[in-house]
Scaffold this motif. Structure first.
Motif, PDB file in Angstrom:
ATOM      1  N   LEU A 174       0.942  -1.345  -0.035  1.00 57.90           N
ATOM      2  CA  LEU A 174       0.051  -0.042   0.028  1.00 57.90           C
ATOM      3  C   LEU A 174       0.985   1.256   0.033  1.00 57.90           C
ATOM      4  CD1 LEU A 174      -2.817   1.581   0.533  1.00 57.90           C
ATOM      5  CD2 LEU A 174      -2.359   1.337   3.072  1.00 57.90           C
ATOM      6  N   ASP A 175       0.614   2.208  -1.020  1.00 63.25           N
ATOM      7  CA  ASP A 175       1.438   3.526  -1.062  1.00 63.25           C
ATOM      8  C   ASP A 175       0.288   4.439  -0.992  1.00 63.25           C
ATOM      9  OD1 ASP A 175       4.146   2.754  -1.290  1.00 63.25           O
ATOM     10  OD2 ASP A 175       4.085   2.282  -3.245  1.00 63.25           O
ATOM     11  N   THR A 176      -0.097   4.870   0.387  1.00 64.65           N
ATOM     12  CA  THR A 176      -0.987   5.824   0.506  1.00 64.65           C
ATOM     13  C   THR A 176      -0.912   7.196  -0.145  1.00 64.65           C
ATOM     14  OG1 THR A 176      -1.670   4.827   2.610  1.00 64.65           O
ATOM     15  CG2 THR A 176      -2.229   7.056   2.423  1.00 64.65           C
ATOM     16  N   GLY A 177      -2.172   7.500  -0.925  1.00 59.32           N
ATOM     17  CA  GLY A 177      -1.941   8.688  -1.540  1.00 59.32           C
ATOM     18  C   GLY A 177      -3.290   9.245  -1.965  1.00 59.32           C
ATOM     19  N   SER A 209     -11.011  -0.995   2.213  1.00 61.67           N
ATOM     20  CA  SER A 209     -11.005  -0.622   3.381  1.00 61.67           C
ATOM     21  C   SER A 209      -9.254  -0.145   3.982  1.00 61.67           C
ATOM     22  CB  SER A 209     -11.513  -1.748   4.434  1.00 61.67           C
ATOM     23  OG  SER A 209     -10.928  -1.615   5.588  1.00 61.67           O
ATOM     24  N   ARG A 210      -8.537  -0.931   3.211  1.00 59.92           N
ATOM     25  CA  ARG A 210      -7.071  -0.742   3.676  1.00 59.92           C
ATOM     26  C   ARG A 210      -6.679   0.842   3.065  1.00 59.92           C
ATOM     27  NH1 ARG A 210      -2.234  -4.368   1.489  1.00 59.92           N
ATOM     28  NH2 ARG A 210      -1.048  -3.215   2.738  1.00 59.92           N
ATOM     29  N   MET A 211      -7.070   1.024   1.886  1.00 64.12           N
ATOM     30  CA  MET A 211      -6.682   2.238   1.049  1.00 64.12           C
ATOM     31  C   MET A 211      -7.239   3.509   2.112  1.00 64.12           C
ATOM     32  SD  MET A 211      -6.613   1.666  -2.921  1.00 64.12           S
ATOM     33  CE  MET A 211      -8.118   0.376  -3.049  1.00 64.12           C
ATOM     34  N   ARG A 212      -8.842   3.398   2.276  1.00 60.52           N
ATOM     35  CA  ARG A 212      -9.460   4.001   3.175  1.00 60.52           C
ATOM     36  C   ARG A 212      -8.763   4.469   4.412  1.00 60.52           C
ATOM     37  NH1 ARG A 212     -14.709   5.722   1.537  1.00 60.52           N
ATOM     38  NH2 ARG A 212     -15.177   4.609  -0.183  1.00 60.52           N
ATOM     39  N   GLN A 213      -8.294   3.503   5.075  1.00 61.66           N
ATOM     40  CA  GLN A 213      -7.903   3.571   6.315  1.00 61.66           C
ATOM     41  C   GLN A 213      -6.595   4.346   6.143  1.00 61.66           C
ATOM     42  OE1 GLN A 213      -7.136  -0.034   8.443  1.00 61.66           O
ATOM     43  NE2 GLN A 213      -9.596  -0.785   8.653  1.00 61.66           N
ATOM     44  N   ILE A 217      -5.531   6.589   4.159  1.00 61.58           N
ATOM     45  CA  ILE A 217      -5.669   8.032   3.833  1.00 61.58           C
ATOM     46  C   ILE A 217      -6.284   8.869   4.826  1.00 61.58           C
ATOM     47  CG2 ILE A 217      -7.833   8.100   2.243  1.00 61.58           C
ATOM     48  CD1 ILE A 217      -4.467   9.960   1.825  1.00 61.58           C
ATOM     49  N   THR A 218      -7.528   8.109   5.556  1.00 61.41           N
ATOM     50  CA  THR A 218      -8.322   8.919   6.645  1.00 61.41           C
ATOM     51  C   THR A 218      -7.562   9.072   7.658  1.00 61.41           C
ATOM     52  OG1 THR A 218      -9.198   6.857   7.284  1.00 61.41           O
ATOM     53  CG2 THR A 218     -10.351   8.273   5.685  1.00 61.41           C
ATOM     54  N   ALA A 219      -6.290   8.508   8.147  1.00 66.66           N
ATOM     55  CA  ALA A 219      -5.462   8.882   8.986  1.00 66.66           C
ATOM     56  C   ALA A 219      -5.124  10.222   8.826  1.00 66.66           C
ATOM     57  CB  ALA A 219      -4.350   7.694   9.256  1.00 66.66           C
ATOM     58  N   GLN A 220      -4.546  10.351   7.610  1.00 64.11           N
ATOM     59  CA  GLN A 220      -3.954  11.892   7.312  1.00 64.11           C
ATOM     60  C   GLN A 220      -4.946  12.943   7.060  1.00 64.11           C
ATOM     61  OE1 GLN A 220      -0.472  11.548   4.459  1.00 64.11           O
ATOM     62  NE2 GLN A 220      -0.119   9.383   4.902  1.00 64.11           N
ATOM     63  N   LEU A 221      -5.899  12.463   6.385  1.00 66.75           N
ATOM     64  CA  LEU A 221      -7.055  13.474   6.000  1.00 66.75           C
ATOM     65  C   LEU A 221      -8.200  12.799   6.462  1.00 66.75           C
ATOM     66  CD1 LEU A 221      -5.964  13.685   2.414  1.00 66.75           C
ATOM     67  CD2 LEU A 221      -5.646  15.529   4.075  1.00 66.75           C
ATOM     68  N   PRO A 222      -8.562  13.160   7.639  1.00 63.49           N
ATOM     69  CA  PRO A 222     -10.004  12.797   8.189  1.00 63.49           C
ATOM     70  C   PRO A 222     -11.165  13.114   7.494  1.00 63.49           C
ATOM     71  CG  PRO A 222      -8.674  13.582  10.112  1.00 63.49           C
ATOM     72  CD  PRO A 222      -7.863  13.794   8.691  1.00 63.49           C
ATOM     73  N   CYS A 223     -10.949  14.277   6.821  1.00 69.22           N
ATOM     74  CA  CYS A 223     -12.249  14.720   6.028  1.00 69.22           C
ATOM     75  C   CYS A 223     -12.583  13.823   5.095  1.00 69.22           C
ATOM     76  CB  CYS A 223     -11.824  15.941   5.369  1.00 69.22           C
ATOM     77  SG  CYS A 223     -10.643  15.856   4.108  1.00 69.22           S
ATOM     78  N   LEU A 224     -11.709  12.749   4.654  1.00 69.69           N
ATOM     79  CA  LEU A 224     -12.273  11.707   3.891  1.00 69.69           C
ATOM     80  C   LEU A 224     -12.720  10.626   4.278  1.00 69.69           C
ATOM     81  CD1 LEU A 224      -9.124  11.646   1.348  1.00 69.69           C
ATOM     82  CD2 LEU A 224     -11.480  12.959   1.028  1.00 69.69           C
ATOM     83  N   THR A 225     -13.360  10.571   5.572  1.00 71.61           N
ATOM     84  CA  THR A 225     -13.966   9.375   5.926  1.00 71.61           C
ATOM     85  C   THR A 225     -15.185   9.371   5.587  1.00 71.61           C
ATOM     86  OG1 THR A 225     -12.614   9.691   8.097  1.00 71.61           O
ATOM     87  CG2 THR A 225     -14.368   8.474   8.580  1.00 71.61           C
ATOM     88  N   HIS A 226     -15.704   8.381   5.331  1.00 74.17           N
ATOM     89  CA  HIS A 226     -17.087   8.002   4.613  1.00 74.17           C
ATOM     90  C   HIS A 226     -17.374   8.621   3.301  1.00 74.17           C
ATOM     91  CE1 HIS A 226     -17.707   6.155   8.785  1.00 74.17           C
ATOM     92  NE2 HIS A 226     -17.551   7.459   9.330  1.00 74.17           N
ATOM     93  N   VAL A 227     -16.453   8.965   2.731  1.00 71.65           N
ATOM     94  CA  VAL A 227     -16.718   9.679   1.433  1.00 71.65           C
ATOM     95  C   VAL A 227     -17.231   8.464   0.644  1.00 71.65           C
ATOM     96  CG1 VAL A 227     -15.247  11.461   1.323  1.00 71.65           C
ATOM     97  CG2 VAL A 227     -14.154   9.523   0.465  1.00 71.65           C
TER      98      VAL A 227
END
Ligand SMILES: Cc1cc2nc3c(=O)[nH]c(=O)nc-3n(C[C@H](O)[C@H](O)[C@H](O)COP(=O)(O)OP(=O)(O)OC[C@H]3O[C@@H](n4cnc5c(N)ncnc54)[C@H](O)[C@@H]3O)c2cc1C
Length: 395
Positions: free
Chosen positions: A269-272, A305-309, A311-321
Motif C-alpha cells: 500500500l502506497d497511501t496517496g 478498507s485498507r486504502m481508506r484507512q 488516507i483517513t489517518a492523514q485526511l480525516p475529512c475523507l472518512t465515509h466519502v
C-alpha cells in the motif's frame, strides 16, 4: 484492404502521444483500443514529476516534458487542465526524516523537508498528528482523461483514424508482421506498434514473441462527490512500489511470469490522494504482483478498507466519502526505463511500453521516437538507452 503506414495498439498515454506524433509526420495511422475504461492512464493521478531527473538524459527529458505540458493545451487546442501544485511526500511520526533527505537530494530539484505544521499550511485538511513531516516540491499536474481526449482529438484533426476493438493477434508472414486481427476483421499496416501497457507482454506472447515487461495490479478508490477541497497531491515519502518492482522483475522471476498464475511479491500500500479540478478524487494505491491478468480473486472490500484507512489517518475529512474500487494494470521494466523499439528477429513490429511514471518524460520520448522510427533510425543516445535490445542482447 487499406494498408496503414502505422497501426498503434493501445490508447493510453503512450499510444495516444505516439499516434499523434506519427500523424504529425504526415503518415497514415490507425489507433486501436479495446475501450477498457480502467486503463493505467485513466486510473492515474496525472502528476508530472519534472523535478525528478537524476542524470543528463532524465534531466533533459524532464525539462522538455514540463515545457511541453505548459503549452500542450494550446498546441492541442483542448485543455489538459495543466497546473502546478504542491506535492507532499509524507512520512510517519516514527520515521527519521533526515535519513530520507539524502535520498531526495539526488534529484535535480530536491524536495525539501518540512515540518508537519508547514505541511498543514500547504494542505489545511492534513492531520498533523498522523505524520512526522513531509518533503515538498512543486509538481506538474494534468487531468489524465482530458489529456488523452486532447491528444485523440488533435490526432483525428491530422487525419488519424481511431477504432474501438480488441486486438486478438498480429498477422505474421514469415518473419514480418503485416497487420493485426480483431474479432471481426484484419487490418494491414507497414508497421505495428504495441503500446498496450500492462497487456503488451500477454498480447505479444500470443504471437510467440517474448519481451521482458512486467505488470502490477493497481487498485484505487475513486470518488466523484467530495465536499472538501484538497489543495496538494499527497504520496508517501517512502514509496514501497519501486523496491517491489525491482524484486518482481529480477531475471530469476522471468519463468514465473510465463508460467501459471503466481504472486511474486506481497501486495503493498502506497497511501496517496489527488483531487482533480472537477472534484473527482482518487485514493490509492495498492499494488499486487500477480503474473496473470485476472483480478477476480482480489478481496475488493478488504482492499478498499485498507486504502481508506491509510488516507483517513492523514485526511480525516475523507472518512465515509462515497467511492468505488477500481483496478488497472501498470507495466514496468527491469531497469525502470521504458521498453521501446523494434523486437529482435522479426520485422514490422515495435514496442512502446514499460512506462511506469510517464507523465514527466513521455511527451519528448514519443516525439523523438516517432521521428526515429520514421527515418533511417539515426543514432540517438536517448533512444538507444531505452531499446528492447538492451535486454535481449544480454539474455
Ligand atoms: C493509481 C495510479 C497513480 C498513478 N500516478 C501517476 C502519476 O502521478 N504520474 C505518472 O507519471 N504516472 C502515474 N501512474 C502510472 C501511469 O498512469 C501509467 O504508467 C501510464 O498511464 C501507462 O500508460 P500506457 O499507455 O503505457 O498504458 P495504459 O494506460 O494501460 O494503456 C494501454 C491501453 O491499451 C489497451 N489495450 C490493452 N490490450 C489491448 C488489446 N488487445 N487491444 C486493444 N487495446 C488494448 C488498454 O485498454 C489501454 O487503454 C499512476 C498509475 C496508477 C495506477
Amino acid at each position: 484492404m487499406k494498408t496503414y503506414d502505422w497501426i498503434v495498439i493501445g490508447n493510453g498515454l503512450a499510444g495516444a502521444t505516439l499516434s499523434y506524433e506519427l500523424a504529425k509526420l504526415g503518415v497514415s495511422v490507425l489507433l486501436i483500443d479495446d475501450g477498457n475504461l480502467d486503463s493505467a492512464t485513466r486510473c492515474s493521478y496525472g502528476g508530472i514529476a519534472y523535478w525528478s531527473g537524476t542524470d543528463p538524459i532524465t534531466k533533459e527529458l524532464c525539462y522538455q516534458g514540463i515545457e511541453r505540458h505548459r503549452q500542450l493545451s494550446d498546441e492541442l487546442d483542448t485543455t489538459t487542465e495543466f497546473r502546478e501544485l504542491d506535492l507532499l511526500l509524507t512520512f510517519a511520526p516514527d520515521v527519521e526524516g533526515a535519513t530520507l533527505a539524502e535520498q531526495y537530494s539526488r534529484f535535480e530539484i530536491a524536495p525539501q523537508m518540512i515540518s508537519s505544521q508547514t505541511a498543514q499550511e500547504l494542505e489545511p485538511q492534513l492531520n498533523i498528528d498522523a505524520i512526522g513531516g513531509a518533503f515538498t516540491v512543486k509538481h506538474g499536474h494534468v487531468n489524465p482523461i482530458k489529456t488523452l481526449e486532447a491528444f485523440n482529438q488533435a490526432f483525428r484533426k491530422l487525419g488519424g483514424q481511431q477504432l474501438l476493438a480488441s486486438v486478438t493477434g498480429l498477422v505474421c508472414l514469415k518473419n514480418r508482421v503485416t497487420g493485426i486481427t480483431t474479432p471481426t476483421q484484419a487490418y494491414a499496416a507497414g508497421n505495428v506498434v504495441v503500446a498496450a501497457g500492462g497487456y503488451s507482454r500477454h498480447l505479444l506472447k500470443r504471437s510467440h514473441l517474448s519481451v521482458p515487461l512486467y505488470h502490477t495490479h493497481a487498485e484505487i478508490v475513486a470518488s466523484s462527490n467530495i465536499e472538501h477541497s484538497l489543495r496538494a497531491l499527497i504520496m508517501p515519502a517512502v514509496a514501497n512500489r519501486f523496491d517491489a518492482e525491482a524484486t518482481a522483475s529480477a531475471p530469476a522471476t522471468d519463468s514465473l511470469w510465463d508460467g501459471p498464475p503466481h504472486e511474486i511479491a506481497p501486495p503493498i500500500l502506497d497511501t496517496g490522494v489527488i483531487q482533480f479540478l472537477d472534484g473527482t478524487t482518487y485514493i490509492g494505491q495498492i499494488s499486487r504482483f500477480r503474473t496473470d491478468l485476472d483480478a477476480s480473486s482480489i478481496d475488493v472490500a478488504q482492499s478498499e478498507s485498507r486504502m481508506r484507512q491509510g488516507i483517513t489517518a492523514q485526511l480525516p475529512c475523507l472518512t465515509h466519502v462515497p467511492g468505488h474500487w477500481r483496478h488497472c494494470l501498470v507495466t514496468f521494466s527491469r531497469d525502470g526505463l521504458p521498453l521501446i523499439g523494434p523486437l529482435p528477429d522479426i520485422e514490422g513490429v515495435h514496442l512502446f511500453s514499460g512506462f511506469t511514471s510517464p507523465f514527466a518524460m513521455l511527451l519528448p520520448i514519443a516525439q523523438r521516437f516517432a521521428q526515429w522510427i520514421s527515418q533511417e533510425k539515426p543514432s540517438d543516445s536517448l533512444i538507444d538507452a531505452m531499446l528492447v535490445q538492451r535486454f535481449t542482447q544480454t539474455n
